[in-house]
Design a protein around this motif. Structure first.
Motif, PDB file in Angstrom:
ATOM      1  N   UNK A  58       0.851  -1.174   0.000  1.00 13.74           N
ATOM      2  CA  UNK A  58       0.000   0.000   0.000  1.00 13.74           C
ATOM      3  C   UNK A  58       0.901   1.243   0.000  1.00 13.74           C
ATOM      4  N   UNK A  59       0.325   2.361  -0.413  1.00 14.46           N
ATOM      5  CA  UNK A  59       1.028   3.640  -0.384  1.00 14.46           C
ATOM      6  C   UNK A  59       0.175   4.622   0.432  1.00 14.46           C
ATOM      7  N   UNK A  60       0.860   5.414   1.271  1.00 14.39           N
ATOM      8  CA  UNK A  60       0.158   6.394   2.097  1.00 14.39           C
ATOM      9  C   UNK A  60       0.848   7.743   1.932  1.00 14.39           C
ATOM     10  N   UNK A  61       0.144   8.686   1.319  1.00 16.35           N
ATOM     11  CA  UNK A  61       0.662  10.044   1.192  1.00 16.35           C
ATOM     12  C   UNK A  61       0.329  10.815   2.452  1.00 16.35           C
ATOM     13  N   UNK A  62       1.028  11.932   2.661  1.00 13.42           N
ATOM     14  CA  UNK A  62       0.915  12.695   3.905  1.00 13.42           C
ATOM     15  C   UNK A  62      -0.544  12.990   4.234  1.00 13.42           C
ATOM     16  N   UNK A  63      -0.975  12.540   5.416  1.00 11.93           N
ATOM     17  CA  UNK A  63      -2.322  12.824   5.887  1.00 11.93           C
ATOM     18  C   UNK A  63      -3.426  12.116   5.140  1.00 11.93           C
ATOM     19  N   UNK A  64      -3.062  11.147   4.309  1.00 13.74           N
ATOM     20  CA  UNK A  64      -4.067  10.448   3.507  1.00 13.74           C
ATOM     21  C   UNK A  64      -4.259   9.010   3.969  1.00 13.74           C
ATOM     22  N   UNK A  65      -5.285   8.379   3.439  1.00  9.10           N
ATOM     23  CA  UNK A  65      -5.532   6.970   3.723  1.00  9.10           C
ATOM     24  C   UNK A  65      -4.590   6.092   2.920  1.00  9.10           C
ATOM     25  N   UNK A  66      -4.815   4.802   2.985  1.00  4.59           N
ATOM     26  CA  UNK A  66      -3.956   3.836   2.309  1.00  4.59           C
ATOM     27  C   UNK A  66      -4.468   3.544   0.905  1.00  4.59           C
ATOM     28  N   UNK A  67      -3.567   3.629  -0.068  1.00  2.25           N
ATOM     29  CA  UNK A  67      -3.883   3.352  -1.463  1.00  2.25           C
ATOM     30  C   UNK A  67      -3.308   1.991  -1.837  1.00  2.25           C
ATOM     31  N   UNK A  68      -4.167   1.061  -2.250  1.00  2.00           N
ATOM     32  CA  UNK A  68      -3.731  -0.279  -2.626  1.00  2.00           C
ATOM     33  C   UNK A  68      -2.857  -0.232  -3.864  1.00  2.00           C
ATOM     34  N   UNK A  69      -1.776  -1.017  -3.846  1.00  4.05           N
ATOM     35  CA  UNK A  69      -0.901  -1.103  -5.009  1.00  4.05           C
ATOM     36  C   UNK A  69      -0.951  -2.494  -5.644  1.00  4.05           C
ATOM     37  N   UNK A  70      -0.613  -3.538  -4.854  1.00  3.26           N
ATOM     38  CA  UNK A  70      -0.490  -4.877  -5.428  1.00  3.26           C
ATOM     39  C   UNK A  70      -0.668  -5.918  -4.335  1.00  3.26           C
ATOM     40  N   UNK A  71      -1.132  -7.100  -4.726  1.00  2.95           N
ATOM     41  CA  UNK A  71      -1.401  -8.203  -3.788  1.00  2.95           C
ATOM     42  C   UNK A  71      -0.842  -9.498  -4.364  1.00  2.95           C
ATOM     43  N   UNK A  72      -0.141 -10.250  -3.529  1.00  2.00           N
ATOM     44  CA  UNK A  72       0.374 -11.574  -3.882  1.00  2.00           C
ATOM     45  C   UNK A  72      -0.283 -12.616  -2.973  1.00  2.00           C
ATOM     46  N   UNK A  73      -0.657 -13.751  -3.550  1.00  2.00           N
ATOM     47  CA  UNK A  73      -1.182 -14.871  -2.752  1.00  2.00           C
ATOM     48  C   UNK A  73      -0.583 -16.162  -3.302  1.00  2.00           C
TER      49      UNK A  73
ATOM     50  N   UNK B  62       6.567  10.522  -3.887  1.00  2.00           N
ATOM     51  CA  UNK B  62       6.928  10.698  -2.476  1.00  2.00           C
ATOM     52  C   UNK B  62       5.756  10.275  -1.599  1.00  2.00           C
ATOM     53  N   UNK B  63       6.018   9.340  -0.683  1.00  4.79           N
ATOM     54  CA  UNK B  63       4.972   8.772   0.175  1.00  4.79           C
ATOM     55  C   UNK B  63       5.629   7.761   1.100  1.00  4.79           C
ATOM     56  N   UNK B  64       4.815   7.210   1.994  1.00  3.63           N
ATOM     57  CA  UNK B  64       5.246   6.051   2.785  1.00  3.63           C
ATOM     58  C   UNK B  64       4.680   4.804   2.120  1.00  3.63           C
ATOM     59  N   UNK B  65       5.564   3.868   1.836  1.00  2.00           N
ATOM     60  CA  UNK B  65       5.159   2.615   1.199  1.00  2.00           C
ATOM     61  C   UNK B  65       5.086   1.533   2.284  1.00  2.00           C
ATOM     62  N   UNK B  66       3.885   1.002   2.472  1.00  2.00           N
ATOM     63  CA  UNK B  66       3.626   0.034   3.534  1.00  2.00           C
ATOM     64  C   UNK B  66       3.440  -1.363   2.958  1.00  2.00           C
ATOM     65  N   UNK B  67       4.068  -2.319   3.585  1.00  2.00           N
ATOM     66  CA  UNK B  67       3.906  -3.719   3.228  1.00  2.00           C
ATOM     67  C   UNK B  67       3.135  -4.408   4.351  1.00  2.00           C
ATOM     68  N   UNK B  68       2.298  -5.361   4.000  1.00  2.00           N
ATOM     69  CA  UNK B  68       1.551  -6.120   4.992  1.00  2.00           C
ATOM     70  C   UNK B  68       1.483  -7.576   4.564  1.00  2.00           C
ATOM     71  N   UNK B  69       1.404  -8.466   5.527  1.00  2.00           N
ATOM     72  CA  UNK B  69       1.187  -9.872   5.210  1.00  2.00           C
ATOM     73  C   UNK B  69       0.013 -10.388   6.034  1.00  2.00           C
ATOM     74  N   UNK B  70      -0.571 -11.479   5.575  1.00  2.70           N
ATOM     75  CA  UNK B  70      -1.651 -12.124   6.321  1.00  2.70           C
ATOM     76  C   UNK B  70      -1.549 -13.630   6.129  1.00  2.70           C
ATOM     77  N   UNK B  71      -2.175 -14.386   7.041  1.00  2.00           N
ATOM     78  CA  UNK B  71      -2.015 -15.838   7.018  1.00  2.00           C
ATOM     79  C   UNK B  71      -2.506 -16.498   5.727  1.00  2.00           C
ATOM     80  N   UNK B  72      -3.467 -15.889   5.050  1.00  3.80           N
ATOM     81  CA  UNK B  72      -3.971 -16.494   3.837  1.00  3.80           C
ATOM     82  C   UNK B  72      -4.993 -15.623   3.157  1.00  3.80           C
ATOM     83  N   UNK B  73      -5.585 -16.123   2.059  1.00  2.00           N
ATOM     84  CA  UNK B  73      -6.601 -15.354   1.351  1.00  2.00           C
ATOM     85  C   UNK B  73      -7.838 -15.200   2.218  1.00  2.00           C
ATOM     86  N   UNK B  74      -8.610 -14.180   1.938  1.00  2.00           N
ATOM     87  CA  UNK B  74      -9.852 -13.896   2.631  1.00  2.00           C
ATOM     88  C   UNK B  74      -9.669 -13.419   4.061  1.00  2.00           C
ATOM     89  N   UNK B  75      -8.433 -13.313   4.521  1.00  3.49           N
ATOM     90  CA  UNK B  75      -8.211 -12.763   5.851  1.00  3.49           C
ATOM     91  C   UNK B  75      -8.019 -11.264   5.752  1.00  3.49           C
TER      92      UNK B  75
END
Lengths: 112, 114
Positions: free
Chosen positions: B35-50, B87-100
């Motif tokens: 995800x990408x987060x610009x200053x004072x903004x919410x999270x913008x989805x970029x890409x998902x791997x499963x 220019x932004x904060x680039x956030x990575x996240x993981x989860x145990x599996x799909x649908x979580x």
């Protein structure tokens, strides 16, 4: 297109002053609605998952509720450590649609 | 226990340069998000791997952005010919599996393009 709108953008409360944050959503079939907390300079931290209208979840001073159009995050007798940005997100019940769509967040400040 | 690790935590680059951002997810988590987060903004989805499935690239803003995930673990987000609007904060996240929807986020990589 799935959308999430949060209000207010910012909220200042005195310690002990209860209030609610709103999350309105439109989604092509809801798989789940999620609340996250984000502290400055940190990544979001998971709080709750809600799956169906009428469902409620509680954790300490926080309670999340869900209807077919919106969710509320109620905060009861907040403390300064509850100050953070609260993010709402939805996940659509569409094959292959795993991404979470986030709102802009509500920045909550609790004054001692 | 180890959480999601991102590097670098801060990156300052000049317009037109390429940058690589790295994400080490929680061991055993099969789903990985950027995800990408610009200053004072919410999270913008970029890409998902499963797992071994084709990634969902629907959020990548332009063909200057690409990402890969090697061996189902570490992921790299590459931005070519950076622009100031990147220019932004680039956030990575993981989860145990799909649908979580319970995502575990790293602390982010703050990118500044001069």
């Amino acid at each position: 297109e799935d959308q999430v709108t949060q209000s207010p953008e910012a909220l200042r409360l005195q310690e002990g002053e209860s209030s609610s944050l709103n999350c309105s959503y439109t989604v092509s079939g809801l798989r789940g609605l999620f609340w996250y907390r984000q502290d400055p300079g940190k990544g979001p931290e998971f709080l709750f998952t809600l799956y169906s209208a009428g469902e409620e979840k509680e954790k300490e001073r926080l309670k999340a509720t869900l209807t077919k159009k919106e969710s509320f995050l109620h905060i009861t007798a907040p403390k300064p450590e509850d100050s953070a940005t609260y993010l709402c997100a939805v996940q659509a019940a569409v094959q292959g649609a795993q991404k979470l769509v986030f709102g802009q967040g509500t920045r909550l400040t609790i004054n001692p | 226990g180890a959480g999601v690790s991102q590097s670098p935590s801060n990156k300052v680059t000049e317009k037109g340069k390429d940058v690589e951002l790295r994400c080490d997810p929680i061991s055993g988590h099969t789903a990985l998000y950027w995800y990408r987060q610009s200053l004072g903004q919410g999270l913008e989805f970029l890409i998902y791997f499963q797992g071994n499935s084709a990634p969902d690239k629907s959020g990548l803003p332009s063909d200057r952005f690409s990402a890969e995930r090697t061996g189902g673990s570490v992921s790299t987000l590459t931005i070519q010919r950076t622009q100031q609007e990147d220019s932004a904060v680039y956030l990575c996240a993981s989860s145990p599996g799909p649908n979580s929807g319970e995502l575990f986020f790293g602390e982010g990589s703050r990118l500044t393009v001069l």
